[in-house]
Design an enzyme around this catalytic site. Structure first.
Site, PDB file in Angstrom:
ATOM      1  N   CYS A 118      40.459  38.570  43.119  1.00 18.65           N
ATOM      2  CA  CYS A 118      39.826  39.730  42.473  1.00 18.65           C
ATOM      3  C   CYS A 118      38.520  40.148  43.146  1.00 18.65           C
ATOM      4  O   CYS A 118      38.145  41.317  43.107  1.00 18.65           O
ATOM      5  CB  CYS A 118      39.544  39.421  41.006  1.00 18.65           C
ATOM      6  SG  CYS A 118      40.926  38.695  40.122  1.00 18.65           S
ATOM      7  N   HIS A 133      43.289  47.219  37.244  1.00 16.89           N
ATOM      8  CA  HIS A 133      42.755  46.222  38.173  1.00 16.89           C
ATOM      9  C   HIS A 133      43.572  46.280  39.449  1.00 16.89           C
ATOM     10  O   HIS A 133      44.748  45.909  39.480  1.00 16.89           O
ATOM     11  CB  HIS A 133      42.853  44.852  37.518  1.00 16.89           C
ATOM     12  CG  HIS A 133      42.175  43.751  38.271  1.00 16.89           C
ATOM     13  ND1 HIS A 133      41.427  43.960  39.419  1.00 16.89           N
ATOM     14  CD2 HIS A 133      42.125  42.411  38.034  1.00 16.89           C
ATOM     15  CE1 HIS A 133      40.961  42.806  39.839  1.00 16.89           C
ATOM     16  NE2 HIS A 133      41.369  41.856  39.024  1.00 16.89           N
TER      17      HIS A 133
END
Length: 375
Positions: free
Chosen positions: A82, A331
């Site tokens: 991430c 995301h």
């Protein structure tokens, strides 16, 4: 050390998995944004490209993207899950600060729609005729678990005593902020159209408390993390331009944003959402600042519990993700750090704030935070 500036950047619209960009190769998506960045900032030369990527097909995706954009320059890919694209900014920052480069493109690229199927080698202890493929990488030495990120968010929600209703409110607020930003077109000058598409796909206009109250917890009754207060997976690209003070002077450009500092943190991989908070704590302390000194925070809210946790610590709800966050936009894994950085620059520009922090928690209990100053 030399000062390092962010000239600005662009991102693509953000598409949901198997949505608007499902048939577009990642190198085509990225090269379009790279070319638009070059045109927007009238870049005459680029010394290097550093891009984050998490679930691509392997190989050096950044090199593939740069060649596809007709750039035969050194390019390499970072996988910090991430935090990949935020760490790509940290690497570019470090090279320019050390005097090694004057102009670097950084950011991230991700196509979850084209994420390849992963297979165990026959020699792997988990391989069997009925267990050949897996979806999620292994993030800690403990037993592999495809729900590891959701379980980590659930543990943090339990540890800090957040209710499902509290988390749902953060999700609703994120979508409402994103709708307002979309309708006001405040982000329009940082979005590069792709095949005529200019709007993000994940924002839900009809979201409300009644709707989210019906969404069942992912891990079963009595838990708090649901598909409503977690992000979905998405496709997208974010590209930013980093440069030295020498580059500004040589090209008669006035710098608007200076990178002040970066901090990485390592926490318990079983409580990975905490990592963003840890890196913010260290960043503030190392720069002799408090949360009151920060005009705006952009935090990747892969789960509502991340925003809830940071707001509980610093009471910054009015200064947190003012255009909405990943709960609304989605995301994009390896590109998310670049996206929140672009949103932070826009927030500082709109309100004429001085300091801003971009922060992201990553799989495996890692966190990365960046401090930016608007000049």
């Amino acid at each position: 050390m030399s000062n390092v500036y962010i000239l600005g950047g662009l991102r693509s619209p953000i598409g949901i998995t198997n949505g608007i960009f499902k048939n577009i190769l990642i190198e085509d998506l990225a090269s379009k944004v790279i070319k638009d960045v070059i045109d927007k900032f009238k870049l005459k030369y680029i010394e290097e490209i550093v891009l984050g990527n998490s679930v691509g097909g392997g190989g050096n995706i950044a090199r593939l993207c740069s060649l596809n954009a007709d750039l035969n320059i050194p390019s390499y890919t970072i996988d910090m899950q991430c935090a990949s694209s935020l760490e790509s900014i940290a690497i570019g920052y470090s090279k320019i600060a050390a005097g090694l480069k004057d102009l670097i493109l950084v950011g991230g690229v991700e196509s979850t729609s084209m994420e390849p199927t992963r297979s165990y080698a026959k020699n792997h202890p988990k391989y069997s005729k009925n267990n050949k493929e897996y979806k999620v990488a292994k993030f800690s030495p403990e037993n592999y678990d495809e729900l590891v990120m959701i379980k980590g968010a659930e543990r943090v929600a339990e540890k800090y005593e957040f209710t499902k209703e509290e988390l749902d409110k953060y999700a609703i607020e994120s979508h409402k902020k994103a709708m307002k930003a979309r309708d006001s077109k405040v982000l329009s000058d940082i979005i590069a159209p792709i095949n005529g598409i200019i709007n993000d796909e994940g924002i839900r206009d009809n979201i409300n408390e009644r709707l989210l109250s019906k969404v069942k917890p992912i891990l079963g009754k009595g838990n708090k993390i649901t598909a409503g207060n977690s992000c979905l997976t998405h496709d997208g690209v974010a590209i930013l331009v980093l440069c030295s003070e020498k580059y500004l002077k040589d090209n008669n450009i006035k710098g608007s944003f200076r990178i002040v500092d970066f901090e990485e943190s390592a926490g318990n991989p079983d409580y990975s959402p905490e990592a963003a908070l840890y890196s913010i704590n260290v960043l503030l302390k190392s720069n002799n600042l408090t949360s009151d000194d920060i005009s705006y925070f952009e935090v990747n809210e892969a789960f509502a519990v991340i925003s809830a946790l940071i707001n509980k610590k610093y009471n910054i709800n009015e200064r947190l993700n003012i255009f909405g966050g990943a709960l609304a936009y989605g995301h994009t894994y390896g590109a998310s750090g670049g996206i929140i950085t672009l949103h932070l620059l826009k927030a500082l520009e709109v309100v004429k704030g001085k300091y801003g922090i971009a922060s992201i928690a990553s799989a495996g209990g890692l966190g990365v935070s960046m401090l930016i100053e608007r000049i």
